[in-house]
Design a protein around this motif. Structure first.
Motif, PDB file in Angstrom:
ATOM      1  N   LEU A   1      28.743  61.993  25.282  1.00 45.21           N
ATOM      2  CA  LEU A   1      29.434  61.255  24.225  1.00 45.21           C
ATOM      3  C   LEU A   1      30.949  61.287  24.403  1.00 45.21           C
ATOM      4  O   LEU A   1      31.626  60.298  24.099  1.00 45.21           O
ATOM      5  N   ASP A   2      31.469  62.387  24.921  1.00 42.42           N
ATOM      6  CA  ASP A   2      32.911  62.474  25.180  1.00 42.42           C
ATOM      7  C   ASP A   2      33.360  61.505  26.265  1.00 42.42           C
ATOM      8  O   ASP A   2      34.524  61.104  26.295  1.00 42.42           O
ATOM      9  N   SER A   3      32.451  61.142  27.165  1.00 44.05           N
ATOM     10  CA  SER A   3      32.808  60.304  28.312  1.00 44.05           C
ATOM     11  C   SER A   3      32.014  59.000  28.370  1.00 44.05           C
ATOM     12  O   SER A   3      32.050  58.307  29.388  1.00 44.05           O
ATOM     13  N   ALA A   4      31.309  58.658  27.319  1.00 45.42           N
ATOM     14  CA  ALA A   4      30.392  57.514  27.341  1.00 45.42           C
ATOM     15  C   ALA A   4      31.085  56.215  27.738  1.00 45.42           C
ATOM     16  O   ALA A   4      30.556  55.461  28.566  1.00 45.42           O
ATOM     17  N   ASP A   5      32.241  55.944  27.185  1.00 44.47           N
ATOM     18  CA  ASP A   5      32.930  54.689  27.505  1.00 44.47           C
ATOM     19  C   ASP A   5      33.337  54.638  28.965  1.00 44.47           C
ATOM     20  O   ASP A   5      33.175  53.612  29.625  1.00 44.47           O
ATOM     21  N   ALA A   6      33.852  55.733  29.471  1.00 46.88           N
ATOM     22  CA  ALA A   6      34.266  55.778  30.874  1.00 46.88           C
ATOM     23  C   ALA A   6      33.068  55.633  31.803  1.00 46.88           C
ATOM     24  O   ALA A   6      33.134  54.922  32.820  1.00 46.88           O
ATOM     25  N   ILE A   7      31.966  56.289  31.465  1.00 42.80           N
ATOM     26  CA  ILE A   7      30.765  56.190  32.290  1.00 42.80           C
ATOM     27  C   ILE A   7      30.242  54.758  32.275  1.00 42.80           C
ATOM     28  O   ILE A   7      29.914  54.197  33.329  1.00 42.80           O
ATOM     29  N   ALA A   8      30.179  54.163  31.100  1.00 44.39           N
ATOM     30  CA  ALA A   8      29.669  52.795  30.989  1.00 44.39           C
ATOM     31  C   ALA A   8      30.538  51.803  31.745  1.00 44.39           C
ATOM     32  O   ALA A   8      30.019  50.871  32.374  1.00 44.39           O
ATOM     33  N   SER A   9      31.847  51.983  31.703  1.00 41.23           N
ATOM     34  CA  SER A   9      32.721  51.047  32.418  1.00 41.23           C
ATOM     35  C   SER A   9      32.605  51.225  33.927  1.00 41.23           C
ATOM     36  O   SER A   9      32.785  50.272  34.684  1.00 41.23           O
ATOM     37  N   GLU A  10      32.289  52.414  34.369  1.00 42.83           N
ATOM     38  CA  GLU A  10      32.148  52.690  35.800  1.00 42.83           C
ATOM     39  C   GLU A  10      30.755  52.303  36.313  1.00 42.83           C
ATOM     40  O   GLU A  10      30.613  51.767  37.406  1.00 42.83           O
ATOM     41  N   ASP A  11      29.714  52.598  35.515  1.00 38.52           N
ATOM     42  CA  ASP A  11      28.341  52.385  35.974  1.00 38.52           C
ATOM     43  C   ASP A  11      27.421  52.234  34.761  1.00 38.52           C
ATOM     44  O   ASP A  11      26.914  53.227  34.228  1.00 38.52           O
ATOM     45  N   GLN A  12      27.206  51.008  34.351  1.00 42.41           N
ATOM     46  CA  GLN A  12      26.407  50.747  33.154  1.00 42.41           C
ATOM     47  C   GLN A  12      24.972  51.209  33.316  1.00 42.41           C
ATOM     48  O   GLN A  12      24.364  51.708  32.369  1.00 42.41           O
ATOM     49  N   ALA A  13      24.413  51.096  34.520  1.00 34.61           N
ATOM     50  CA  ALA A  13      23.031  51.547  34.737  1.00 34.61           C
ATOM     51  C   ALA A  13      22.911  53.055  34.529  1.00 34.61           C
ATOM     52  O   ALA A  13      21.939  53.527  33.926  1.00 34.61           O
ATOM     53  N   ALA A  14      23.897  53.798  34.990  1.00 42.57           N
ATOM     54  CA  ALA A  14      23.883  55.251  34.786  1.00 42.57           C
ATOM     55  C   ALA A  14      24.006  55.578  33.303  1.00 42.57           C
ATOM     56  O   ALA A  14      23.305  56.452  32.795  1.00 42.57           O
ATOM     57  N   ALA A  15      24.890  54.877  32.614  1.00 44.66           N
ATOM     58  CA  ALA A  15      25.068  55.113  31.180  1.00 44.66           C
ATOM     59  C   ALA A  15      23.764  54.850  30.429  1.00 44.66           C
ATOM     60  O   ALA A  15      23.364  55.636  29.559  1.00 44.66           O
ATOM     61  N   THR A  16      23.091  53.779  30.777  1.00 41.80           N
ATOM     62  CA  THR A  16      21.824  53.443  30.123  1.00 41.80           C
ATOM     63  C   THR A  16      20.762  54.502  30.398  1.00 41.80           C
ATOM     64  O   THR A  16      20.046  54.927  29.485  1.00 41.80           O
ATOM     65  N   ALA A  17      20.673  54.951  31.641  1.00 47.22           N
ATOM     66  CA  ALA A  17      19.688  55.980  31.995  1.00 47.22           C
ATOM     67  C   ALA A  17      19.968  57.283  31.255  1.00 47.22           C
ATOM     68  O   ALA A  17      19.039  57.950  30.776  1.00 47.22           O
ATOM     69  N   ILE A  18      21.231  57.650  31.136  1.00 47.87           N
ATOM     70  CA  ILE A  18      21.593  58.875  30.402  1.00 47.87           C
ATOM     71  C   ILE A  18      21.252  58.723  28.930  1.00 47.87           C
ATOM     72  O   ILE A  18      20.689  59.637  28.316  1.00 47.87           O
ATOM     73  N   GLN A  19      21.565  57.574  28.358  1.00 48.51           N
ATOM     74  CA  GLN A  19      21.252  57.328  26.944  1.00 48.51           C
ATOM     75  C   GLN A  19      19.755  57.414  26.694  1.00 48.51           C
ATOM     76  O   GLN A  19      19.310  57.978  25.682  1.00 48.51           O
ATOM     77  N   GLU A  20      18.966  56.860  27.611  1.00 50.09           N
ATOM     78  CA  GLU A  20      17.506  56.911  27.458  1.00 50.09           C
ATOM     79  C   GLU A  20      16.999  58.350  27.551  1.00 50.09           C
ATOM     80  O   GLU A  20      16.115  58.749  26.786  1.00 50.09           O
ATOM     81  N   ALA A  21      17.555  59.127  28.460  1.00 45.40           N
ATOM     82  CA  ALA A  21      17.146  60.530  28.579  1.00 45.40           C
ATOM     83  C   ALA A  21      17.518  61.306  27.324  1.00 45.40           C
ATOM     84  O   ALA A  21      16.718  62.114  26.832  1.00 45.40           O
ATOM     85  N   ILE A  22      18.700  61.060  26.810  1.00 41.94           N
ATOM     86  CA  ILE A  22      19.129  61.728  25.573  1.00 41.94           C
ATOM     87  C   ILE A  22      18.196  61.369  24.423  1.00 41.94           C
ATOM     88  O   ILE A  22      17.819  62.240  23.629  1.00 41.94           O
ATOM     89  N   ALA A  23      17.790  60.122  24.339  1.00 43.12           N
ATOM     90  CA  ALA A  23      16.874  59.698  23.267  1.00 43.12           C
ATOM     91  C   ALA A  23      15.529  60.421  23.381  1.00 43.12           C
ATOM     92  O   ALA A  23      14.962  60.855  22.362  1.00 43.12           O
ATOM     93  N   LYS A  24      15.025  60.573  24.609  1.00 38.26           N
ATOM     94  CA  LYS A  24      13.756  61.288  24.800  1.00 38.26           C
ATOM     95  C   LYS A  24      13.908  62.767  24.450  1.00 38.26           C
ATOM     96  O   LYS A  24      13.018  63.362  23.847  1.00 38.26           O
ATOM     97  N   LEU A  25      15.038  63.351  24.815  1.00 37.13           N
ATOM     98  CA  LEU A  25      15.273  64.758  24.481  1.00 37.13           C
ATOM     99  C   LEU A  25      15.465  64.947  22.981  1.00 37.13           C
ATOM    100  O   LEU A  25      15.059  65.975  22.437  1.00 37.13           O
ATOM    101  N   GLU A  26      16.053  63.979  22.335  1.00 38.63           N
ATOM    102  CA  GLU A  26      16.220  64.063  20.881  1.00 38.63           C
ATOM    103  C   GLU A  26      14.862  64.119  20.188  1.00 38.63           C
ATOM    104  O   GLU A  26      14.678  64.852  19.206  1.00 38.63           O
ATOM    105  N   ALA A  27      13.902  63.381  20.723  1.00 43.86           N
ATOM    106  CA  ALA A  27      12.540  63.434  20.177  1.00 43.86           C
ATOM    107  C   ALA A  27      11.873  64.772  20.494  1.00 43.86           C
ATOM    108  O   ALA A  27      11.109  65.294  19.689  1.00 43.86           O
ATOM    109  N   ALA A  28      12.178  65.325  21.665  1.00 40.15           N
ATOM    110  CA  ALA A  28      11.585  66.608  22.063  1.00 40.15           C
ATOM    111  C   ALA A  28      12.187  67.770  21.290  1.00 40.15           C
ATOM    112  O   ALA A  28      11.503  68.757  21.017  1.00 40.15           O
ATOM    113  N   TYR A  29      13.463  67.654  20.970  1.00 39.61           N
ATOM    114  CA  TYR A  29      14.201  68.731  20.293  1.00 39.61           C
ATOM    115  C   TYR A  29      14.796  68.200  18.984  1.00 39.61           C
ATOM    116  O   TYR A  29      15.999  67.952  18.896  1.00 39.61           O
ATOM    117  N   PRO A  30      13.962  68.020  17.950  1.00 38.63           N
ATOM    118  CA  PRO A  30      14.472  67.451  16.699  1.00 38.63           C
ATOM    119  C   PRO A  30      15.452  68.365  15.951  1.00 38.63           C
ATOM    120  O   PRO A  30      16.264  67.890  15.165  1.00 38.63           O
TER     121      PRO A  30
END
Length: 95
Positions: A38-67
């Motif tokens: 989250l501290d670097s989300a904008d920079a990551i997205a501007s550099e590599d949107q596919a990486a940002a999306t993959a990280i966001q998806e992983a975070i969403a899955k972990l959020e479900a695993a660790y409520p």
């Protein structure tokens, strides 16, 4: 993504045991990885949107695993889904 990978690994260990420590460690790795992203989300997205999306998806899955930091009575997230999302984030960052 290192913290995301560790959180996924700890979730696997938590599923194999009813001990609190693996779950709590995984929760901490998840929250640390999420905070760093989250501290670097904008920079990551501007550099590599596919990486940002993959990280966001992983975070969403972990959020479900660790409520929360409190281990639920049953761990309801699908291990394969969590592991694949973490692996996809790692692969996306390495490309």
């Amino acid at each position: 993504v290192d913290q995301i990978e560790r959180a996924a690994d700890m979730y696997r260990i938590a599923l194999e045991s009813d001990a609190y420590e693996p779950y709590l460690d995984g929760y901490g790795f998840f929250k640390a990885g999420e905070a760093v992203y989250l501290d670097s989300a904008d920079a990551i997205a501007s550099e590599d949107q596919a990486a940002a999306t993959a990280i966001q998806e992983a975070i969403a899955k972990l959020e479900a695993a660790y409520p929360s930091a409190v281990r639920p009575e049953t761990l309801g997230a699908d291990l394969a889904t969590v592991t694949v999302a973490a692996s996809n984030a790692i692969i996306a960052v390495q490309n």
